[in-house]
Scaffold this motif. Structure first.
Motif, PDB file in Angstrom:
ATOM      1  N   ILE A 160       0.762  -1.110   0.024  1.00  0.00           N
ATOM      2  CA  ILE A 160      -0.082   0.020  -0.097  1.00  0.00           C
ATOM      3  C   ILE A 160       0.946   1.106  -0.273  1.00  0.00           C
ATOM      4  N   THR A 161       0.214   2.396  -0.817  1.00  0.00           N
ATOM      5  CA  THR A 161       1.137   3.609  -0.628  1.00  0.00           C
ATOM      6  C   THR A 161       0.173   4.340   0.358  1.00  0.00           C
ATOM      7  N   ALA A 162       0.836   5.175   1.260  1.00  0.00           N
ATOM      8  CA  ALA A 162       0.193   5.856   2.395  1.00  0.00           C
ATOM      9  C   ALA A 162       0.763   6.886   2.958  1.00  0.00           C
ATOM     10  N   LEU A 163      -0.198   7.688   3.341  1.00  0.00           N
ATOM     11  CA  LEU A 163       0.275   9.173   4.010  1.00  0.00           C
ATOM     12  C   LEU A 163       0.258   8.744   5.665  1.00  0.00           C
ATOM     13  N   ILE A 164       1.382   9.021   6.222  1.00  0.00           N
ATOM     14  CA  ILE A 164       1.201   8.783   7.607  1.00  0.00           C
ATOM     15  C   ILE A 164       0.356  10.032   8.471  1.00  0.00           C
TER      16      ILE A 164
ATOM     17  N   GLY B 227       6.001  -5.627   6.818  1.00  0.00           N
ATOM     18  CA  GLY B 227       7.152  -6.482   6.461  1.00  0.00           C
ATOM     19  C   GLY B 227       8.144  -5.633   6.240  1.00  0.00           C
ATOM     20  N   ARG B 228       7.802  -4.424   5.645  1.00  0.00           N
ATOM     21  CA  ARG B 228       9.124  -3.496   5.133  1.00  0.00           C
ATOM     22  C   ARG B 228       8.300  -2.155   4.645  1.00  0.00           C
ATOM     23  N   ILE B 229       9.139  -1.021   5.355  1.00  0.00           N
ATOM     24  CA  ILE B 229       8.382   0.316   4.925  1.00  0.00           C
ATOM     25  C   ILE B 229       9.459   1.237   4.318  1.00  0.00           C
ATOM     26  N   VAL B 230       9.119   1.635   3.139  1.00  0.00           N
ATOM     27  CA  VAL B 230       9.957   2.513   2.162  1.00  0.00           C
ATOM     28  C   VAL B 230       9.504   3.990   2.262  1.00  0.00           C
TER      29      VAL B 230
ATOM     30  N   ARG C  68       3.076  13.110   8.030  1.00  0.00           N
ATOM     31  CA  ARG C  68       2.942  13.546   6.606  1.00  0.00           C
ATOM     32  C   ARG C  68       3.914  12.942   5.578  1.00  0.00           C
ATOM     33  N   ASP C  69       4.747  11.800   5.984  1.00  0.00           N
ATOM     34  CA  ASP C  69       5.571  11.139   5.251  1.00  0.00           C
ATOM     35  C   ASP C  69       4.757  10.433   4.446  1.00  0.00           C
ATOM     36  N   LEU C  70       5.165  10.320   3.224  1.00  0.00           N
ATOM     37  CA  LEU C  70       4.696   9.312   2.157  1.00  0.00           C
ATOM     38  C   LEU C  70       5.428   8.070   2.195  1.00  0.00           C
ATOM     39  N   VAL C  71       4.870   6.957   2.361  1.00  0.00           N
ATOM     40  CA  VAL C  71       5.487   5.537   2.523  1.00  0.00           C
ATOM     41  C   VAL C  71       4.837   4.604   1.598  1.00  0.00           C
ATOM     42  N   ARG C  72       5.727   3.529   1.313  1.00  0.00           N
ATOM     43  CA  ARG C  72       4.972   2.270   0.574  1.00  0.00           C
ATOM     44  C   ARG C  72       5.214   1.318   1.544  1.00  0.00           C
ATOM     45  N   ILE C  73       4.102   0.462   1.890  1.00  0.00           N
ATOM     46  CA  ILE C  73       4.144  -0.414   3.008  1.00  0.00           C
ATOM     47  C   ILE C  73       4.131  -1.757   2.637  1.00  0.00           C
TER      48      ILE C  73
END
Length: 69
Positions: free
Chosen positions: A3-7, A61-64, A39-44
Motif C-alpha cells: 500500500i502507498t500511504a500518508l502517515i 514487513g517493510r516500509i520504504v 505527513r511522510d509518504l511511505v510504501r508498506i
C-alpha cells in the motif's frame, strides 16, 4: 501486498496511515515507527492479512520512505 500511504499518526510501535488508494485509515504495527514523521509518504509491504477491527490493522514487513515534506 503493498500500500502507498500518508502517515497521519504515530505511536511507539505503530503508525496510523491513510491508504491513498482506498482512503482508509489503517494501523500499521511496526517496530520502526519512531523513524517516521507525520505527513511522510511511505510504501508498506505486508503479508496481505488485515484485521476487521476499527481501524483495520496490518503488520509491516517493510516500509520504504517515498517522500518527506
Amino acid at each position: 501486498m503493498y500500500i502507498t500511504a500518508l502517515i497521519i499518526g504515530l505511536g511507539r510501535e505503530h503508525l496510523l496511515v491513510l491508504d491513498l488508494d482506498t482512503r482508509t485509515r489503517i494501523r500499521v504495527n511496526t517496530r520502526e515507527a519512531l523513524r517516521y514523521r507525520i505527513r511522510d509518504l511511505v510504501r508498506i509491504r505486508y503479508n496481505g492479512v488485515m484485521t476487521r477491527s476499527i481501524p483495520p490493522q496490518i503488520t509491516a514487513g517493510r516500509i520504504v520512505l517515498l517522500h518527506r515534506p
